[in-house]
Design a protein around this motif. Structure first.
Motif, mmCIF file in Angstrom:
data_model
loop_
_atom_site.group_PDB
_atom_site.id
_atom_site.type_symbol
_atom_site.label_atom_id
_atom_site.label_comp_id
_atom_site.label_asym_id
_atom_site.label_seq_id
_atom_site.Cartn_x
_atom_site.Cartn_y
_atom_site.Cartn_z
ATOM 1 N N LEU A 1 -3.579 1.305 -11.442
ATOM 2 C CA LEU A 1 -3.685 2.011 -10.162
ATOM 3 C C LEU A 1 -3.615 1.037 -8.990
ATOM 4 N N TYR A 2 -4.236 -0.135 -9.153
ATOM 5 C CA TYR A 2 -4.209 -1.111 -8.066
ATOM 6 C C TYR A 2 -2.795 -1.640 -7.841
ATOM 7 N N LEU A 3 -2.069 -1.910 -8.940
ATOM 8 C CA LEU A 3 -0.688 -2.362 -8.803
ATOM 9 C C LEU A 3 0.168 -1.282 -8.157
ATOM 10 N N ALA A 4 -0.064 -0.028 -8.537
ATOM 11 C CA ALA A 4 0.676 1.081 -7.922
ATOM 12 C C ALA A 4 0.357 1.178 -6.434
ATOM 13 N N PHE A 5 -0.910 0.946 -6.088
ATOM 14 C CA PHE A 5 -1.318 0.957 -4.679
ATOM 15 C C PHE A 5 -0.571 -0.108 -3.884
ATOM 16 N N LEU A 6 -0.464 -1.322 -4.465
ATOM 17 C CA LEU A 6 0.261 -2.393 -3.791
ATOM 18 C C LEU A 6 1.735 -2.016 -3.614
ATOM 19 N N GLY A 7 2.311 -1.338 -4.618
ATOM 20 C CA GLY A 7 3.700 -0.923 -4.521
ATOM 21 C C GLY A 7 3.918 0.089 -3.412
ATOM 22 N N VAL A 8 3.064 1.091 -3.359
ATOM 23 C CA VAL A 8 3.171 2.109 -2.302
ATOM 24 C C VAL A 8 2.954 1.480 -0.930
ATOM 25 N N LYS A 9 2.026 0.524 -0.873
ATOM 26 C CA LYS A 9 1.742 -0.166 0.393
ATOM 27 C C LYS A 9 2.978 -0.903 0.904
ATOM 28 N N MET A 10 3.730 -1.527 -0.033
ATOM 29 C CA MET A 10 4.949 -2.228 0.365
ATOM 30 C C MET A 10 6.005 -1.249 0.871
ATOM 31 N N LEU A 11 6.085 -0.070 0.277
ATOM 32 C CA LEU A 11 7.064 0.929 0.722
ATOM 33 C C LEU A 11 6.773 1.401 2.146
ATOM 34 N N LYS A 12 5.490 1.384 2.508
ATOM 35 C CA LYS A 12 5.098 1.847 3.838
ATOM 36 C C LYS A 12 5.019 0.718 4.861
ATOM 37 N N ALA A 13 5.310 -0.521 4.432
ATOM 38 C CA ALA A 13 5.209 -1.671 5.347
ATOM 39 C C ALA A 13 6.237 -1.566 6.463
ATOM 40 N N PRO A 14 5.915 -2.065 7.665
ATOM 41 C CA PRO A 14 6.872 -2.045 8.777
ATOM 42 C C PRO A 14 8.144 -2.803 8.430
#
Length: 207
Positions: A81-94
Protein backbone atom coordinates in the motif's frame (compact mmCIF):
# COMPACT_ATOMS: atom_id res chain seq x y z
CA UNK A 1 31.03 -20.16 12.54
CA UNK A 2 33.94 -21.13 10.32
CA UNK A 3 35.65 -19.17 7.57
CA UNK A 4 33.97 -21.29 4.91
CA UNK A 5 30.56 -20.60 6.40
CA UNK A 6 31.23 -16.87 6.54
CA UNK A 7 32.42 -16.81 2.93
CA UNK A 8 29.32 -18.72 1.90
CA UNK A 9 27.17 -16.22 3.78
CA UNK A 10 28.93 -13.27 2.13
CA UNK A 11 28.58 -14.74 -1.36
CA UNK A 12 24.92 -15.60 -0.92
CA UNK A 13 24.23 -12.17 0.57
CA UNK A 14 25.79 -10.41 -2.42
CA UNK A 15 23.53 -12.39 -4.75
CA UNK A 16 20.36 -11.91 -2.72
CA UNK A 17 20.88 -8.25 -1.84
CA UNK A 18 22.12 -7.36 -5.31
CA UNK A 19 19.04 -8.76 -7.02
CA UNK A 20 16.67 -5.97 -8.13
CA UNK A 21 13.94 -5.32 -5.60
CA UNK A 22 12.05 -2.46 -3.96
CA UNK A 23 15.17 -1.15 -2.17
CA UNK A 24 17.42 -1.10 -5.23
CA UNK A 25 14.75 0.38 -7.45
CA UNK A 26 13.92 3.08 -4.90
CA UNK A 27 17.58 4.12 -4.79
CA UNK A 28 17.88 4.02 -8.57
CA UNK A 29 14.76 6.11 -9.08
CA UNK A 30 15.97 8.78 -6.69
CA UNK A 31 19.35 8.96 -8.44
CA UNK A 32 17.74 8.99 -11.88
CA UNK A 33 15.37 11.82 -11.07
CA UNK A 34 17.29 13.89 -8.51
CA UNK A 35 20.95 13.02 -8.81
CA UNK A 36 23.67 11.21 -6.89
CA UNK A 37 23.14 13.02 -3.60
CA UNK A 38 19.52 11.86 -3.39
CA UNK A 39 20.62 8.35 -4.32
CA UNK A 40 23.25 8.24 -1.59
CA UNK A 41 20.76 9.51 0.99
CA UNK A 42 18.35 6.81 -0.16
CA UNK A 43 21.06 4.16 0.26
CA UNK A 44 21.79 5.36 3.81
CA UNK A 45 18.06 5.31 4.57
CA UNK A 46 17.67 1.76 3.29
CA UNK A 47 20.51 0.54 5.49
CA UNK A 48 19.09 2.40 8.47
CA UNK A 49 16.02 0.24 7.98
CA UNK A 50 18.34 -2.77 7.81
CA UNK A 51 19.78 -1.77 11.18
CA UNK A 52 16.28 -1.95 12.64
CA UNK A 53 15.89 -5.47 11.20
CA UNK A 54 19.21 -6.50 12.74
CA UNK A 55 18.14 -5.38 16.21
CA UNK A 56 14.74 -7.05 15.81
CA UNK A 57 16.36 -10.32 14.69
CA UNK A 58 18.91 -10.24 17.52
CA UNK A 59 16.16 -9.72 20.10
CA UNK A 60 14.31 -12.75 18.78
CA UNK A 61 11.30 -10.83 17.52
CA UNK A 62 11.91 -12.18 14.02
CA UNK A 63 10.91 -15.61 15.29
CA UNK A 64 7.59 -14.18 16.45
CA UNK A 65 6.89 -12.68 13.04
CA UNK A 66 7.87 -15.91 11.31
CA UNK A 67 5.54 -17.88 13.54
CA UNK A 68 2.61 -15.62 12.69
CA UNK A 69 1.66 -15.76 8.98
CA UNK A 70 -1.07 -13.19 9.63
CA UNK A 71 1.41 -10.66 10.98
CA UNK A 72 3.81 -11.23 8.08
CA UNK A 73 0.94 -10.84 5.59
CA UNK A 74 -0.11 -7.60 7.28
CA UNK A 75 3.44 -6.22 7.00
CA UNK A 76 3.65 -7.22 3.34
CA UNK A 77 0.31 -5.65 2.44
CA UNK A 78 1.20 -2.47 4.32
CA UNK A 79 4.38 -2.22 2.30
CA UNK A 80 2.45 -2.74 -0.93
CA UNK A 81 0.00 0.00 0.00
CA UNK A 82 2.84 2.39 0.79
CA UNK A 83 4.52 1.72 -2.57
CA UNK A 84 1.17 2.25 -4.30
CA UNK A 85 0.78 5.52 -2.39
CA UNK A 86 4.18 6.70 -3.64
CA UNK A 87 3.16 5.78 -7.19
CA UNK A 88 -0.11 7.71 -7.03
CA UNK A 89 1.75 10.63 -5.45
CA UNK A 90 4.13 10.74 -8.42
CA UNK A 91 1.19 10.76 -10.86
CA UNK A 92 -0.21 13.81 -9.08
CA UNK A 93 3.14 15.64 -8.87
CA UNK A 94 3.37 19.07 -10.57
CA UNK A 95 4.72 19.03 -14.11
CA UNK A 96 5.47 22.69 -14.73
CA UNK A 97 9.20 22.82 -13.91
CA UNK A 98 11.14 24.99 -16.36
CA UNK A 99 13.72 22.28 -17.11
CA UNK A 100 11.28 19.42 -17.31
CA UNK A 101 12.53 17.64 -14.20
CA UNK A 102 10.66 15.79 -11.51
CA UNK A 103 10.02 18.12 -8.55
CA UNK A 104 12.91 17.55 -6.13
CA UNK A 105 11.89 16.04 -2.82
CA UNK A 106 13.59 17.26 0.38
CA UNK A 107 16.41 14.97 1.50
CA UNK A 108 14.66 14.45 4.83
CA UNK A 109 11.61 13.06 3.07
CA UNK A 110 13.79 10.88 0.85
CA UNK A 111 15.51 9.47 3.94
CA UNK A 112 12.20 8.82 5.71
CA UNK A 113 10.64 7.16 2.67
CA UNK A 114 13.72 4.98 2.20
CA UNK A 115 13.50 3.66 5.76
CA UNK A 116 9.81 2.85 5.35
CA UNK A 117 10.36 1.19 1.96
CA UNK A 118 12.94 -1.16 3.51
CA UNK A 119 10.99 -1.89 6.68
CA UNK A 120 7.93 -2.84 4.62
CA UNK A 121 9.92 -4.73 1.99
CA UNK A 122 8.99 -8.45 1.90
CA UNK A 123 12.40 -9.30 0.45
CA UNK A 124 14.18 -7.74 3.44
CA UNK A 125 11.83 -9.41 5.89
CA UNK A 126 12.41 -12.83 4.33
CA UNK A 127 16.16 -12.26 4.43
CA UNK A 128 16.17 -11.86 8.19
CA UNK A 129 13.41 -14.39 8.87
CA UNK A 130 14.50 -17.27 6.68
CA UNK A 131 18.01 -16.70 5.32
CA UNK A 132 20.10 -15.19 8.13
CA UNK A 133 19.26 -17.78 10.82
CA UNK A 134 20.56 -20.59 8.58
CA UNK A 135 24.13 -19.38 9.16
CA UNK A 136 23.98 -19.33 12.95
CA UNK A 137 25.43 -22.12 15.08
CA UNK A 138 23.02 -24.92 15.82
CA UNK A 139 22.19 -25.46 19.50
CA UNK A 140 23.77 -22.10 20.34
CA UNK A 141 22.75 -20.47 23.59
CA UNK A 142 20.72 -17.25 23.63
CA UNK A 143 23.75 -14.99 24.12
CA UNK A 144 25.81 -16.66 21.40
CA UNK A 145 22.85 -16.66 19.01
CA UNK A 146 22.25 -12.98 19.65
CA UNK A 147 25.92 -12.17 19.02
CA UNK A 148 26.00 -14.17 15.79
CA UNK A 149 22.83 -12.51 14.51
CA UNK A 150 24.32 -9.09 15.23
CA UNK A 151 27.59 -9.93 13.47
CA UNK A 152 25.91 -11.51 10.44
CA UNK A 153 23.47 -8.63 10.26
CA UNK A 154 26.28 -6.08 10.38
CA UNK A 155 28.08 -7.90 7.57
CA UNK A 156 24.90 -7.98 5.50
CA UNK A 157 24.39 -4.26 6.11
CA UNK A 158 27.92 -3.40 4.94
CA UNK A 159 27.50 -5.54 1.82
CA UNK A 160 24.11 -3.97 1.20
CA UNK A 161 25.43 -0.44 1.58
CA UNK A 162 28.24 -1.11 -0.90
CA UNK A 163 25.80 -2.46 -3.47
CA UNK A 164 23.29 0.31 -2.79
CA UNK A 165 25.93 2.97 -3.44
CA UNK A 166 26.80 1.23 -6.73
CA UNK A 167 23.16 1.47 -7.74
CA UNK A 168 23.08 5.15 -6.74
CA UNK A 169 26.20 6.07 -8.71
CA UNK A 170 25.23 4.00 -11.75
CA UNK A 171 21.71 5.36 -11.88
CA UNK A 172 23.00 8.92 -11.53
CA UNK A 173 25.25 8.43 -14.57
CA UNK A 174 22.21 7.39 -16.60
CA UNK A 175 20.04 10.03 -14.98
CA UNK A 176 22.28 12.86 -16.11
CA UNK A 177 21.44 12.07 -19.72
CA UNK A 178 17.76 11.60 -18.95
CA UNK A 179 17.51 14.83 -16.98
CA UNK A 180 19.28 16.79 -19.72
CA UNK A 181 17.10 15.34 -22.47
CA UNK A 182 14.07 17.23 -23.68
CA UNK A 183 11.53 14.96 -22.11
CA UNK A 184 8.50 16.19 -20.24
CA UNK A 185 8.29 15.87 -16.49
CA UNK A 186 4.83 14.33 -16.93
CA UNK A 187 6.39 11.42 -18.86
CA UNK A 188 9.05 10.92 -16.20
CA UNK A 189 6.52 11.09 -13.39
CA UNK A 190 4.48 8.38 -15.09
CA UNK A 191 7.59 6.22 -15.47
CA UNK A 192 8.49 6.52 -11.79
CA UNK A 193 4.88 5.93 -10.77
CA UNK A 194 4.71 2.82 -12.94
CA UNK A 195 7.75 1.33 -11.21
CA UNK A 196 6.25 1.95 -7.76
CA UNK A 197 2.93 0.41 -8.79
CA UNK A 198 4.65 -2.63 -10.28
CA UNK A 199 6.57 -3.11 -7.03
CA UNK A 200 3.33 -2.81 -5.06
CA UNK A 201 1.71 -5.45 -7.26
CA UNK A 202 4.70 -7.78 -6.90
CA UNK A 203 4.56 -7.41 -3.12
CA UNK A 204 0.88 -8.37 -3.07
CA UNK A 205 1.62 -11.45 -5.17
CA UNK A 206 4.09 -12.69 -2.52
CA UNK A 207 1.32 -13.00 0.05
Amino acid sequence: MGIGQLLGFAGATVVLVGMPGPNNLYISLRSLTQGRRAGVVSALAIETGTLVYIVVAALGLATLVKASPTLFTAITLTGALYLAFLGVKMLKAPTTEPHGGVPPAPLGRIFRDGIVVNLLNPKAALFFLAFLPQFTTRDAGPDQLRTEMLLLGAGAMLIGLSLDLCYAVGADAIGRRVRSARTTSAWRNRLVAAVYLVLATAAVLTV
